[in-house]
Design a protein around this motif. Structure first.
Motif, PDB file in Angstrom:
ATOM      1  N   LEU A  19       0.765  -1.277   0.141  1.00 48.50           N
ATOM      2  CA  LEU A  19       0.035  -0.025   0.134  1.00 48.50           C
ATOM      3  C   LEU A  19       0.703   1.098  -0.030  1.00 48.50           C
ATOM      4  CD1 LEU A  19      -2.864  -0.434   2.436  1.00 48.50           C
ATOM      5  CD2 LEU A  19      -2.965  -0.128   0.075  1.00 48.50           C
ATOM      6  N   LEU A 237     -15.010 -18.976  -2.847  1.00 46.65           N
ATOM      7  CA  LEU A 237     -14.285 -20.030  -3.519  1.00 46.65           C
ATOM      8  C   LEU A 237     -13.446 -19.404  -4.511  1.00 46.65           C
ATOM      9  CD1 LEU A 237     -17.011 -22.858  -3.530  1.00 46.65           C
ATOM     10  CD2 LEU A 237     -14.648 -22.950  -2.249  1.00 46.65           C
ATOM     11  N   ALA A 240     -10.331 -17.816  -3.043  1.00 50.48           N
ATOM     12  CA  ALA A 240      -9.348 -19.029  -2.665  1.00 50.48           C
ATOM     13  C   ALA A 240      -8.566 -19.493  -3.750  1.00 50.48           C
ATOM     14  CB  ALA A 240     -10.110 -19.932  -1.685  1.00 50.48           C
ATOM     15  N   LEU A 241      -9.498 -19.816  -4.690  1.00 48.10           N
ATOM     16  CA  LEU A 241      -8.875 -20.578  -5.914  1.00 48.10           C
ATOM     17  C   LEU A 241      -7.662 -19.735  -6.564  1.00 48.10           C
ATOM     18  CD1 LEU A 241      -9.307 -23.045  -7.701  1.00 48.10           C
ATOM     19  CD2 LEU A 241     -10.625 -21.614  -9.024  1.00 48.10           C
ATOM     20  N   VAL A 244      -4.452 -19.586  -4.006  1.00 53.05           N
ATOM     21  CA  VAL A 244      -3.946 -20.795  -3.940  1.00 53.05           C
ATOM     22  C   VAL A 244      -3.034 -20.954  -5.409  1.00 53.05           C
ATOM     23  CG1 VAL A 244      -3.972 -23.318  -3.967  1.00 53.05           C
ATOM     24  CG2 VAL A 244      -5.524 -21.929  -2.424  1.00 53.05           C
ATOM     25  N   ALA A 245      -3.795 -20.551  -6.397  1.00 53.80           N
ATOM     26  CA  ALA A 245      -2.852 -20.528  -7.555  1.00 53.80           C
ATOM     27  C   ALA A 245      -1.758 -19.863  -7.552  1.00 53.80           C
ATOM     28  CB  ALA A 245      -3.926 -20.279  -8.906  1.00 53.80           C
ATOM     29  N   LEU A 248       1.088 -21.260  -5.591  1.00 52.72           N
ATOM     30  CA  LEU A 248       1.886 -22.349  -6.353  1.00 52.72           C
ATOM     31  C   LEU A 248       2.779 -21.731  -7.344  1.00 52.72           C
ATOM     32  CD1 LEU A 248      -1.325 -24.890  -6.626  1.00 52.72           C
ATOM     33  CD2 LEU A 248       0.686 -25.272  -5.166  1.00 52.72           C
ATOM     34  N   ARG A 252       6.331 -22.348  -7.326  1.00 52.40           N
ATOM     35  CA  ARG A 252       7.101 -23.149  -8.357  1.00 52.40           C
ATOM     36  C   ARG A 252       8.628 -22.182  -8.664  1.00 52.40           C
ATOM     37  NH1 ARG A 252       6.545 -23.798 -14.187  1.00 52.40           N
ATOM     38  NH2 ARG A 252       5.764 -21.530 -14.154  1.00 52.40           N
ATOM     39  N   TRP A 255      11.282 -22.851  -6.148  1.00 57.91           N
ATOM     40  CA  TRP A 255      12.244 -24.156  -6.210  1.00 57.91           C
ATOM     41  C   TRP A 255      12.905 -24.127  -7.510  1.00 57.91           C
ATOM     42  CZ3 TRP A 255      12.931 -27.265  -2.419  1.00 57.91           C
ATOM     43  CH2 TRP A 255      12.051 -27.226  -1.376  1.00 57.91           C
ATOM     44  N   ARG A 256      12.941 -23.383  -8.382  1.00 56.68           N
ATOM     45  CA  ARG A 256      13.742 -23.342  -9.558  1.00 56.68           C
ATOM     46  C   ARG A 256      15.357 -23.283  -9.207  1.00 56.68           C
ATOM     47  NH1 ARG A 256      10.568 -19.275 -13.868  1.00 56.68           N
ATOM     48  NH2 ARG A 256       8.848 -21.007 -14.643  1.00 56.68           N
TER      49      ARG A 256
ATOM     50  N   HIS B  13      16.084 -32.869  -4.170  1.00 62.41           N
ATOM     51  CA  HIS B  13      15.204 -31.524  -4.491  1.00 62.41           C
ATOM     52  C   HIS B  13      14.279 -32.069  -5.340  1.00 62.41           C
ATOM     53  CE1 HIS B  13      14.297 -27.967  -6.762  1.00 62.41           C
ATOM     54  NE2 HIS B  13      14.972 -27.197  -5.833  1.00 62.41           N
ATOM     55  N   ARG B  16      11.475 -30.619 -11.346  1.00 63.12           N
ATOM     56  CA  ARG B  16      10.428 -29.439 -11.836  1.00 63.12           C
ATOM     57  C   ARG B  16       9.113 -30.131 -12.128  1.00 63.12           C
ATOM     58  NH1 ARG B  16      12.834 -25.253 -16.074  1.00 63.12           N
ATOM     59  NH2 ARG B  16      13.921 -24.900 -14.161  1.00 63.12           N
ATOM     60  N   LEU B  19       7.082 -31.051  -9.360  1.00 59.54           N
ATOM     61  CA  LEU B  19       6.492 -29.865  -8.804  1.00 59.54           C
ATOM     62  C   LEU B  19       5.299 -29.390  -9.771  1.00 59.54           C
ATOM     63  CD1 LEU B  19       9.487 -27.818  -7.847  1.00 59.54           C
ATOM     64  CD2 LEU B  19       7.533 -28.350  -6.481  1.00 59.54           C
ATOM     65  N   ALA B  23       1.536 -29.199  -8.438  1.00 59.98           N
ATOM     66  CA  ALA B  23       0.828 -27.877  -8.781  1.00 59.98           C
ATOM     67  C   ALA B  23      -0.452 -28.004  -9.300  1.00 59.98           C
ATOM     68  CB  ALA B  23       1.471 -26.831  -9.229  1.00 59.98           C
ATOM     69  N   LEU B  27      -4.280 -27.639  -8.035  1.00 55.13           N
ATOM     70  CA  LEU B  27      -5.105 -26.566  -8.698  1.00 55.13           C
ATOM     71  C   LEU B  27      -6.306 -27.185  -9.133  1.00 55.13           C
ATOM     72  CD1 LEU B  27      -3.228 -24.071 -10.751  1.00 55.13           C
ATOM     73  CD2 LEU B  27      -4.905 -23.685  -9.103  1.00 55.13           C
ATOM     74  N   LEU B  30      -8.589 -28.041  -6.258  1.00 56.19           N
ATOM     75  CA  LEU B  30      -9.106 -27.045  -5.860  1.00 56.19           C
ATOM     76  C   LEU B  30     -10.240 -26.423  -6.623  1.00 56.19           C
ATOM     77  CD1 LEU B  30      -8.251 -25.583  -3.366  1.00 56.19           C
ATOM     78  CD2 LEU B  30      -7.510 -23.643  -4.531  1.00 56.19           C
ATOM     79  N   ALA B  34     -14.010 -25.955  -5.772  1.00 54.44           N
ATOM     80  CA  ALA B  34     -14.883 -24.768  -6.162  1.00 54.44           C
ATOM     81  C   ALA B  34     -16.037 -25.087  -6.694  1.00 54.44           C
ATOM     82  CB  ALA B  34     -13.983 -23.978  -6.906  1.00 54.44           C
ATOM     83  N   TRP B 597       0.149  11.992   2.734  1.00 54.51           N
ATOM     84  CA  TRP B 597       1.020  10.874   3.084  1.00 54.51           C
ATOM     85  C   TRP B 597       2.221  10.919   2.664  1.00 54.51           C
ATOM     86  CZ3 TRP B 597      -0.472   5.441   3.974  1.00 54.51           C
ATOM     87  CH2 TRP B 597       0.294   4.633   3.782  1.00 54.51           C
TER      88      TRP B 597
END
Lengths: 256, 616
Positions: A19, A237, A240-241, A244-245, A248, A252, A255-256, B13, B16, B19, B23, B27, B30, B34, B597
């Motif tokens: 912000l 929902l 949240a979707l 979460v996406a 993830l 990802r 971890w690369r 590790h 990829r 992973l 993922a 998804l 989920l 949903a 501000w």
């Protein structure tokens, strides 16, 4: 510190950071200013010429109601929310601060939630200013039902949350701000346009598409002054979707 | 044998690919959650709060009351296609079904709910045809498909051997349709309405054909009432027939010269507990439709006036002039052999807004307004006290600034005449005038202890010997009196009486007087009109542009045009100011916030920079 507090540690500092940077750049002020002028202008003069039954503007319709203004919200927000959130991840990546961000000893989810809260707050500030300024005008001109305005703002908060989470996710998977904006606007625009396809699609698909559209969930109830639990569940929902996406997608890269 | 120490496997590790798979799986799961959550919520989470003032999106108390009155099993057969290709019709069906299930959910134990698909079952098709349901033909939806499909959507409700059919359910008024049908099933018989006075239809007068076409019939209100009740004129009252027992309410609309025996029959109807609605609009005083040739006798001093007077009901001969609630209407004036059209704001045609209607009485609660024309005021209670046992409640009234004006010899359409009349009236006393009132209680009969008046006896048959003695103050009744009958008239092309208020008020009155308040609750669920301020009208009023002058001199025309332009300019300025002021205020707030501000941020940054500088 409880496990839950630990999990959400860092959310507020990240939200504050986002912000702060938003309010220190002119982009937010320009966006708010444009939104506060454009949304009421469309409502006063143009009406809502989309769909089977176009709605007249305020002066033409002659009724003290904000329903036309609320009709514009899903479409305008489909353009504005991606504009506000496009830099959330893409800009971090461009400036090279993403790596640093991800080395903080906080969960990725907390960072995502912080960015989401900041975008949501900014969007709601913008929507509230535009809606309330138009409501004050209409309230001066006639007997406005303020309860409907409040319900509409609550519904707009749900809508903004859903839009912000989707737009942030698309910012997280984009390498450039412009790509993030285009992807966000395209995705939210498609979600907005789903009810328009109802006439050309068979019954079952039409029902499913309508149920999947945030436009229907907002205009069908909150914009008319009704707060429906099933709409709240839908937006929760959807949000949240998106979150979460988003988590993830960031994970990802970590971890690369 | 040498034992080699076991080395632990190195921490791997995650690849990829793994992973990505995780993922995608998360998804996907989920998304599934949903979708399922959304489906379950839409089917099983019906809780909602309607915050709107009109309460149009929640089941009304009226519907709940109707459902509560059901005593036996009520069968509800929904004729609908299971699958509809046309998306729009499919959604309409889904909305109807959702609303129906919500209503049936109020008391599921009393309903037998069946869904029949006439497009698949010949038996269902036969039943639908028997109930006079018709399918709607729609183009097949879907991309690339042609042809037509028959889409069925209709409802048949059955209760104690009777049925009600809703052939075209509409999502926006479905609750009212279902509740009305249930209400009809629960009613033992149709209400009976007797009509006295103005005939249903006015025969065209050859001399005045153009005017006649303009003039009223009561066909619209008759149609509205006949959907709820049997409605018939009451012949033979003057010759000694009583009001039939199956009549519940009598509407007296602009009654002319009634014979004393007719008035006696009406009095005895009220004494038996019958309800009476009197719309007094003396034809001699009705300037909208001069009928002096039809009803030469004045109302004042007639038997009906005496009857009403004995109940504390007196109507003045003067008209109510109300500048605050005046109505725009079109005037046609013959100028040089041609009809010229103009618009005047007529203070004798009053559109009474909700603040002029009794909100605590069911018939007028929730009405957007009712138009009265050349209305006569009811005498205030101080001047016309009600007899003991009768209470009076005002139903409709004028604004506080209304005057009383004498009956003019002709309809005034000349604005200059209107202006001079208004100037003269302002010397008088302004005040609130009652236009309609409800009288409730035990009404004393003027014929109590006397003999009934003799009936007309054109055939010389003589008077019946076994005639019962007149009743007096036996049963409680209600009498509703209006100082006008025009509020019941059909809409006119001159723009008056176009509001639905009159029709709805009449039907509400019937329902209220016959104790069907449930239906009033249903009807009042229409969105309230919330008109915007008319800046142009306000400015025109402020500049003295009272109405369009149909006889302007050239100088007057130029002056009116100049003032009109000025009023429009001022109104436009007001509009812009109203629109821009809140938006600009919001922008100023944002700008001030931003300045504050960033100013604070800079101030915080400066000391930090200075101290940093010192350190370096």
């Amino acid at each position: 510190m409880s496990a839950r507090s630990r999990a959400f540690a860092g959310v507020l500092p990240f939200a504050r950071r986002e912000l702060r940077s938003a309010f220190e750049s002119p982009v937010a002020y320009v966006a708010i200013g444009l939104f506060v002028l454009v949304l009421p202008a469309l409502f006063f003069f143009l009406g809502y010429p989309v769909g089977r039954t176009p709605l007249p503007g305020l002066w033409e319709g002659g009724q003290a109601s904000l329903i036309v203004l609320f009709h514009w919200l899903p479409l305008l927000l489909a353009l504005v929310v991606p504009a506000l959130s496009m830099g959330a991840w893409a800009e971090e990546r461009r400036a090279g601060t993403e790596e640093l961000l991800l080395t903080y000893p906080v969960r990725t989810g907390a960072v995502v939630l912080g960015k989401f809260l900041a975008t949501w707050t900014l969007t709601m500030l913008m929507v509230s200013l535009a809606v309330l300024s138009a409501a004050v005008t209409v309230g001066f001109l006639g007997d406005l039902d303020w309860n409907t305005v409040i319900a509409g703002l609550i519904g707009a908060a749900w809508l903004c949350a859903g839009y912000a989470s989707v737009a942030l996710f698309l910012s997280a998977v984009s390498s450039e701000q412009l790509v993030a904006f285009l992807l966000g606007a395209l995705a939210l625009g498609l979600l907005w346009a789903l009810p328009l396809l109802v006439r050309v699609l068979p019954g079952g698909a039409a029902g499913a598409l309508e149920a999947a559209s945030p436009t229907t969930h907002f205009l069908g109830s909150a914009a008319r002054g009704v707060l429906d639990l099933s709409d709240l569940v839908y937006f929760v929902l959807l949000t949240a979707l998106g979150l979460v996406a988003n988590t993830l997608a960031v994970e990802r890269r970590r971890w690369r | 044998m040498e034992m080699k120490p076991r080395t632990p496997a190195p921490l791997a590790h995650p690849g990829r690919r793994v992973l990505r798979f995780n993922a995608a799986l998360t998804l996907g799961l989920l998304l599934l959650i949903a979708v399922l959550g959304n489906v379950l919520a839409s089917r099983h989470l019906g809780q909602r709060v309607d915050l709107s003032a009109d309460q149009l999106n929640a089941i009304s108390d009226a519907t709940r009351r109707v459902v509560d009155r059901v005593e036996d099993r009520l069968t509800v057969r929904l004729f609908a296609n299971q699958e509809v290709e046309d998306g729009r019709l499919a959604l309409r069906g889904a909305r109807i079904r959702a609303q129906l299930e919500e209503i049936l959910g109020l008391r599921p134990e009393i309903f037998d709910f069946q869904v029949l698909d006439p497009s698949r079952s010949s038996e269902a098709r036969r039943q639908a045809r028997e109930s006079r349901l018709q399918p709607q033909r729609a183009g097949r939806g879907g991309l690339g498909q042609g042809g037509e499909e028959e889409v069925w959507l209709g409802l048949v409700l059955g209760y104690r051997g009777r049925t009600e059919v809703i052939s075209t359910p509409e999502p926006w008024r479905f609750e009212v349709q279902v509740a009305s049908a249930m209400h009809a099933l629960l009613s033992d018989r149709k209400i009976g309405i007797g009509w006295i006075g103005e005939p249903f239809e006015v025969a065209p007068d050859s001399e005045n054909a153009a005017l006649e076409r303009w003039e009223s019939t009561f066909s619209v209100i008759r149609g509205a009432l006949s959907r709820r009740a049997r409605i018939a004129q009451l012949p033979g009252l003057a010759t000694g027939n009583p009001v039939p027992d199956d009549v519940d309410v009598i509407f007296m609309v602009r009654p002319g010269a009634l014979h004393e025996r007719e008035v006696y029959a009406i009095d005895q109807f009220v004494q038996r507990g019958g309800r009476l609605v009197v719309c007094l609009d003396d034809p001699d005083y009705n300037l909208a439709y001069p009928r002096a040739d039809v009803a030469p006798e004045d109302f004042q001093g007639s038997p009906l006036a005496e009857l009403l007077g004995s109940w504390g009901i007196q109507v003045a001969a003067k008209h109510v002039w109300d500048d605050a609630w005046k109505t725009d209407r079109i005037t046609l004036t013959a100028v040089g052999g041609q009809l010229r059209q103009g618009v005047i704001s007529d203070p004798l045609v009053i559109t009474v807004p909700p603040e002029g209607l009794a909100t605590d009485l069911p018939p007028t609660r929730g009405l957007p307004g009712v138009a009265f024309a050349w209305a006569h005021p009811l005498f205030p209670e101080e001047l016309a006290p009600t007899p003991p046992g009768v209470q009076r409640t005002d139903l409709a009234w004028s604004s506080e600034g209304a005057y009383l004006t004498d009956v003019a010899p002709r309809l005034t359409t000349d604005p200059r005449e209107l202006r001079s009349l208004r100037a003269a009236l302002r010397n008088g006393r302004a005040g609130r005038r009652t236009l309609a009132a409800v009288f409730n209680g035990l009404f004393p009969s003027p014929w109590a202890g006397k003999e009934a008046p003799a009936p007309l006896d054109p055939l010389g048959l003589g008077r019946a010997e076994d005639e019962p003695a007149p009743l007096s103050a036996v049963n409680t009744s209600q009498v509703v009196v209006f100082g006008d009958a025009d509020w019941l008239r059909d809409p006119r092309p001159d723009g008056t009486f176009v509001q639905a208020g009159g029709g709805v008020l009449a039907v509400n009155l019937v329902d209220w007087l016959t104790l069907d308040e449930d239906l009033i609750g249903l009807r009042s669920r229409a969105p309230r009109l919330r008109p915007l301020r008319d800046f142009v009208a306000e400015e025109e009023e402020a500049l003295g542009l009272f109405e369009e002058d149909v006889y302007p001199t050239e100088a007057e025309r130029i002056e009116a045009s100049r003032k009109g332009d000025l009023a429009r300019r001022r109104a436009r300025r007001q509009q812009w100011l109203t629109m821009l002021a809140p938006a600009l205020s919001a922008l100023v707030i944002v700008a001030l916030f931003g300045a504050l501000w960033n100013g604070l941020a800079r101030r915080r940054a400066e000391p930090a920079g200075e101290s940093g500088g010192e350190r370096s």
